[in-house]
Design a protein around this motif. Structure first.
Motif, PDB file in Angstrom:
ATOM      1  N   ILE A 256       0.847  -1.208   0.000  1.00 32.77           N
ATOM      2  CA  ILE A 256       0.000   0.000   0.000  1.00 32.77           C
ATOM      3  C   ILE A 256       0.876   1.249   0.000  1.00 32.77           C
ATOM      4  O   ILE A 256       0.654   2.193  -0.775  1.00 32.77           O
ATOM      5  N   ILE A 257       1.887   1.264   0.876  1.00 35.57           N
ATOM      6  CA  ILE A 257       2.741   2.444   1.028  1.00 35.57           C
ATOM      7  C   ILE A 257       3.471   2.760  -0.273  1.00 35.57           C
ATOM      8  O   ILE A 257       3.604   3.929  -0.667  1.00 35.57           O
ATOM      9  N   ASN A 258       3.922   1.741  -0.970  1.00 37.58           N
ATOM     10  CA  ASN A 258       4.740   1.947  -2.165  1.00 37.58           C
ATOM     11  C   ASN A 258       3.928   2.143  -3.443  1.00 37.58           C
ATOM     12  O   ASN A 258       4.410   2.777  -4.398  1.00 37.58           O
ATOM     13  N   ASN A 259       2.688   1.603  -3.491  1.00 37.29           N
ATOM     14  CA  ASN A 259       1.956   1.575  -4.762  1.00 37.29           C
ATOM     15  C   ASN A 259       0.609   2.288  -4.751  1.00 37.29           C
ATOM     16  O   ASN A 259      -0.017   2.410  -5.814  1.00 37.29           O
ATOM     17  N   TYR A 260       0.144   2.730  -3.598  1.00 40.83           N
ATOM     18  CA  TYR A 260      -1.167   3.385  -3.539  1.00 40.83           C
ATOM     19  C   TYR A 260      -1.036   4.705  -2.778  1.00 40.83           C
ATOM     20  O   TYR A 260      -1.524   4.850  -1.651  1.00 40.83           O
ATOM     21  N   LYS A 264      -6.896   5.802   0.987  1.00 40.31           N
ATOM     22  CA  LYS A 264      -7.338   6.267   2.300  1.00 40.31           C
ATOM     23  C   LYS A 264      -6.768   5.394   3.417  1.00 40.31           C
ATOM     24  O   LYS A 264      -6.885   5.735   4.597  1.00 40.31           O
ATOM     25  N   PHE A 265      -6.151   4.279   3.035  1.00 39.72           N
ATOM     26  CA  PHE A 265      -5.540   3.392   4.024  1.00 39.72           C
ATOM     27  C   PHE A 265      -4.036   3.634   4.169  1.00 39.72           C
ATOM     28  O   PHE A 265      -3.362   2.918   4.905  1.00 39.72           O
ATOM     29  N   LEU A 266      -3.515   4.649   3.462  1.00 33.34           N
ATOM     30  CA  LEU A 266      -2.068   4.873   3.470  1.00 33.34           C
ATOM     31  C   LEU A 266      -1.565   5.224   4.873  1.00 33.34           C
ATOM     32  O   LEU A 266      -0.613   4.618   5.378  1.00 33.34           O
ATOM     33  N   GLN A 267      -2.187   6.209   5.498  1.00 33.12           N
ATOM     34  CA  GLN A 267      -1.736   6.636   6.823  1.00 33.12           C
ATOM     35  C   GLN A 267      -1.853   5.502   7.837  1.00 33.12           C
ATOM     36  O   GLN A 267      -0.937   5.257   8.639  1.00 33.12           O
ATOM     37  N   LEU A 268      -2.979   4.782   7.778  1.00 32.51           N
ATOM     38  CA  LEU A 268      -3.177   3.651   8.687  1.00 32.51           C
ATOM     39  C   LEU A 268      -2.110   2.586   8.460  1.00 32.51           C
ATOM     40  O   LEU A 268      -1.612   1.966   9.407  1.00 32.51           O
ATOM     41  N   TYR A 290       7.127   5.721  12.462  1.00 30.44           N
ATOM     42  CA  TYR A 290       6.458   6.603  13.431  1.00 30.44           C
ATOM     43  C   TYR A 290       6.790   8.062  13.108  1.00 30.44           C
ATOM     44  O   TYR A 290       5.917   8.946  13.161  1.00 30.44           O
ATOM     45  N   LYS A 291       8.038   8.319  12.765  1.00 31.07           N
ATOM     46  CA  LYS A 291       8.436   9.687  12.431  1.00 31.07           C
ATOM     47  C   LYS A 291       7.778  10.150  11.139  1.00 31.07           C
ATOM     48  O   LYS A 291       7.463  11.342  10.974  1.00 31.07           O
ATOM     49  N   GLN A 292       7.531   9.224  10.209  1.00 32.11           N
ATOM     50  CA  GLN A 292       6.823   9.591   8.982  1.00 32.11           C
ATOM     51  C   GLN A 292       5.412  10.076   9.299  1.00 32.11           C
ATOM     52  O   GLN A 292       4.921  11.032   8.686  1.00 32.11           O
ATOM     53  N   ILE A 293       4.763   9.426  10.255  1.00 28.34           N
ATOM     54  CA  ILE A 293       3.439   9.882  10.703  1.00 28.34           C
ATOM     55  C   ILE A 293       3.548  11.295  11.258  1.00 28.34           C
ATOM     56  O   ILE A 293       2.743  12.184  10.940  1.00 28.34           O
ATOM     57  N   VAL A 294       4.565  11.520  12.100  1.00 27.48           N
ATOM     58  CA  VAL A 294       4.721  12.822  12.770  1.00 27.48           C
ATOM     59  C   VAL A 294       4.958  13.934  11.754  1.00 27.48           C
ATOM     60  O   VAL A 294       4.358  15.016  11.841  1.00 27.48           O
ATOM     61  N   PHE A 295       5.804  13.678  10.756  1.00 28.03           N
ATOM     62  CA  PHE A 295       6.192  14.744   9.829  1.00 28.03           C
ATOM     63  C   PHE A 295       5.267  14.863   8.625  1.00 28.03           C
ATOM     64  O   PHE A 295       5.036  15.977   8.133  1.00 28.03           O
ATOM     65  N   ASP A 296       4.733  13.740   8.130  1.00 29.75           N
ATOM     66  CA  ASP A 296       3.879  13.804   6.930  1.00 29.75           C
ATOM     67  C   ASP A 296       2.420  14.085   7.255  1.00 29.75           C
ATOM     68  O   ASP A 296       1.674  14.558   6.390  1.00 29.75           O
ATOM     69  N   TYR A 297       2.011  13.755   8.472  1.00 31.18           N
ATOM     70  CA  TYR A 297       0.605  13.949   8.855  1.00 31.18           C
ATOM     71  C   TYR A 297       0.541  14.683  10.196  1.00 31.18           C
ATOM     72  O   TYR A 297       0.055  14.139  11.191  1.00 31.18           O
ATOM     73  N   PRO A 298       1.029  15.906  10.253  1.00 31.55           N
ATOM     74  CA  PRO A 298       1.115  16.614  11.544  1.00 31.55           C
ATOM     75  C   PRO A 298      -0.229  16.862  12.217  1.00 31.55           C
ATOM     76  O   PRO A 298      -0.285  17.090  13.428  1.00 31.55           O
TER      77      PRO A 298
END
Length: 680
Positions: A256-260, A264-268, A290-298
């Motif tokens: 999902i992370i690499n191809n979609y 809407k399920f990317l963040q999850l 975890y840091k990707q969540i913090v920085f990409d979805y503040p």
């Protein structure tokens, strides 16, 4: 009819008036033809049906028109969301079922209307009728099967309460069955097939039939339709409930992370991937996501949990400064939320305990009321580190116990009446016991035995009884053995306690109690051959020493027959003495004979038997025989110190006195009894 732009309102009325006035006119059939054309072209279905109802006799064309108008009226109500009226209209289609395909469609739409009003039972019944109707188009049959699956699936979620899960399970299984039949059909719409496969997979997911869920999520992916990313996400969740599937779970989330990128399920998926890596202790990769969540979805609600997990990972990695940094970021940002504040405070407390900086916890409590240290938590500051070391299986036993002992002692010093006093004393006792300091351990265990019964009492009783018995402190062993007998649920421990009690009472010459426990040991299914000899010995001599000779005889006889050791010879002697004490001198002498014939011979018991025989002969008046037996012992017995010769010499003196008395009184004469004639 020919001139009116909207001929329904006037032309139909004119035709109806004509038919009413001239019911037998030649043009009657022509009028019907005009009416059919009007009815089948109008949008005013209600009036069309009302008009048709006025015609008493309808030919096939009018019936066909009636069926079509009723169907169209039903569709009109259905599309307007007026499902009760739609059901009524579709029901009119059955009045003149000229075209079976129209009838089948009306039945299908009726079922759909019931489904839309969540009347799932009626919807299912109506869909199933469609499957049995004649001339039903194949596509409509597939749609009915698909819709039955949906009805069962949606009905399942009317049973959300846990106590109704069995009903939910039944509905989901029926939904699965219908969707699987749909997948086997010749339906060519991949989107619907993918949707059916997704619902099958979701149903298996809820039912925790993980292997089947995986199979159908993969089938959804194979269709390549719009729900592929969703299938990958739930496939990953399913792998999370299966053993040895972490790599598959990670692969699905990475897909999902690499191809979609727009899913809407990317963040999850990013968050779940971080959680997976953390559970695998792959902390560096977990930190990355975890840091990707913090920085990409503040603005995400997951940021809070991500930062908390980052702080926890740095804590686990021993990078305490970074851990503190992230915890404090959360505290400064979300500290006004009581629950968040408490969570962070708990994490910081663990961190400061690991850093051995309890003063920072006090400072934290002063700055943030949510981190206030209660008396219980203050107690935990001393208790938990000690317990953590005590249970730390990564360290060698001697290391962890030596480290735990001073911490447990510090706790007891600080909180002599604390909540964990009993636990700590028993942990401390175990440390000492495992390190070989048994005396210190037993002292603590005795405190446990003096209090109420807890989960530690049984271990304390087992260890105290063993220590006391091995150190010949039998009186102190008895209460511990009794406690074990009373509380243990382990048959072997109960048996060993009863065996220990039998031994202690016997060694302390508390004969009645030794007999009671000897009997318990003898009645146990766990008894060994060695213990059987010991128990018979305790029972026999416990009874014998209480002068309960008849009670003793059974076990004495058993010992004489079942052991060739000295115990068997001793039992043979005791058996002879028991008969002597009961005044059965002939039987006693017979038992002495058996002893003298036993192999191997034991000088001590042979001498005892000869002395006993002398006593028997003295009772029987054979003083000469008694004298010869005693003389044999006195002249030939080799040991001067075991009391045999003292006993023999003492009996010799008694025998000599008897002989002297006989010589003094002379030969005894028998008295003469006169018999009178009457027999008196």
């Amino acid at each position: 009819y020919q001139l009116d732009i909207n001929p329904y309102d006037e032309a139909v009325e004119a035709f109806e008036l004509y038919l009413n006035r001239y019911p037998n006119a030649e043009r009657k059939q022509d009028v019907y033809q005009y009416l059919v054309k009007v009815y089948t072209s109008t949008n005013n279905y209600e009036k069309a049906l009302a008009s048709l109802d006025k015609i008493p006799t309808k030919d096939i064309q009018l019936k066909t028109a009636y069926q079509i108008v009723a169907f169209n009226l039903g569709v009109k109500h259905f599309e307007a969301g007026n499902f009760p009226e739609a059901i009524k209209a579709f029901d009119l289609v059955k009045r003149y079922p000229v075209d079976p395909q129209v009838s089948a469609k009306a039945a299908f739409w009726t079922a759909d209307a019931h489904y839309r009003t969540k009347n799932y039972d009626q919807a299912i019944a109506d869909y199933k009728k469609v499957l049995t109707m004649p001339a039903v188009p194949e596509l409509l049959q597939w749609e009915a099967r698909y819709s039955i699956g949906y009805a069962y699936y949606d009905k399942a979620y009317q049973f959300d309460a846990q106590e109704k899960f069995e009903q939910k399970r039944v509905m989901l299984q029926k939904a699965i069955e219908e969707f699987r039949l749909f997948l086997q059909s010749g339906h060519t719409y991949k989107r619907k097939k993918a949707d059916a496969a997704m619902l099958i997979a979701d149903a298996y997911y809820v039912l925790k039939e993980n292997e089947q869920a995986v199979k159908y999520y993969k089938e959804v992916i194979a269709y390549g339709e719009e729900k592929t990313d969703q299938a990958y996400y739930y496939l990953a969740l399913t792998y999370g409930y299966m053993d040895n599937k972490n790599s598959d779970r990670i692969s699905s989330l990475l897909e999902i992370i690499n191809n979609y990128p727009n899913s809407k399920f990317l963040q999850l998926s990013i968050y779940e991937l971080a959680e997976t890596y953390k559970s695998n202790s792959d902390f560096d990769k977990a930190l990355k996501y975890y840091k990707q969540i913090v920085f990409d979805y503040p603005s995400s609600i997951k940021v809070l949990d991500a930062k908390m997990n980052i702080g926890d990972i740095y804590y686990k990695k021993g990078e305490y400064a970074k851990s503190e940094q992230y915890y404090m970021e959360v505290l400064n940002t979300y500290g006004s939320d009581q629950k968040v504040c408490e969570r962070v405070a708990d994490g910081l407390k663990d961190l400061y305990i690991a850093m051995n900086k309890p003063e920072k916890i006090e400072t934290l409590a002063q700055q943030y009321p949510c981190a206030n240290i209660t008396p219980d938590e203050q107690e935990n500051l001393y208790y938990l580190p000690a317990v953590d070391i005590y249970f730390d299986s990564t360290k060698a036993i001697t290391v962890r116990y030596n480290e735990a002992i001073p911490k447990f002692e510090k706790y007891l010093e600080k909180f002599p009446s604390g909540r964990y006093v009993n636990d700590v004393k028993n942990y401390l006792a175990d440390c000492h016991y495992q390190l070989g300091n048994e005396a210190l351990a037993v002292e603590l265990y005795q405190e446990t035995l003096g209090g109420p019964t807890t989960g530690f009492t049984e271990t304390a009783a087992l260890r105290v009884s063993k220590y006391m018995y091995n150190n010949e402190r039998y009186a102190e062993a008895i209460p511990a053995y009794k406690k074990t007998e009373e509380i243990t649920a382990v048959p072997a421990d109960k048996y060993n306690a009863q065996l220990g009690l039998m031994r202690c009472y016997f060694l302390m010459e508390q004969w009645p109690e030794s007999v009671v426990y000897a009997e318990k040991v003898l009645n146990s299914s766990l008894i060994t051959s060695e213990h059987k000899i010991e128990a018979h010995y305790a029972y026999a001599f416990g009874s014998y020493n209480q002068k309960k000779y008849e009670d003793a005889k059974g076990s004495l006889s058993w010992l004489t027959k079942n052991t060739n050791t000295e115990r068997g010879t001793e039992a043979q002697y005791a058996l002879a003495d028991a008969e002597y004490q009961l005044g059965r001198y002939v039987e006693a002498d017979q038992e002495v004979d058996k002893l003298l014939k036993r192999k191997p011979a034991y000088n001590y018991w042979i001498a005892k038997a000869l002395i006993l025989r002398s006593r028997i002969l003295m009772q029987l008046g054979d003083l000469f025989g008694a004298e010869q037996n005693l003389k044999s012992v006195i002249e030939h017995y080799p040991n001067q110190d075991d009391g045999i010769l003292d006993e023999a010499n003492e009996l010799w003196e008694e025998l000599m006195q008897l002989k002297n008395q006989e010589e003094e009184f002379g030969e005894r004469t028998s008295p003469t009894i006169e018999i009178e004639e009457d027999g008196n």
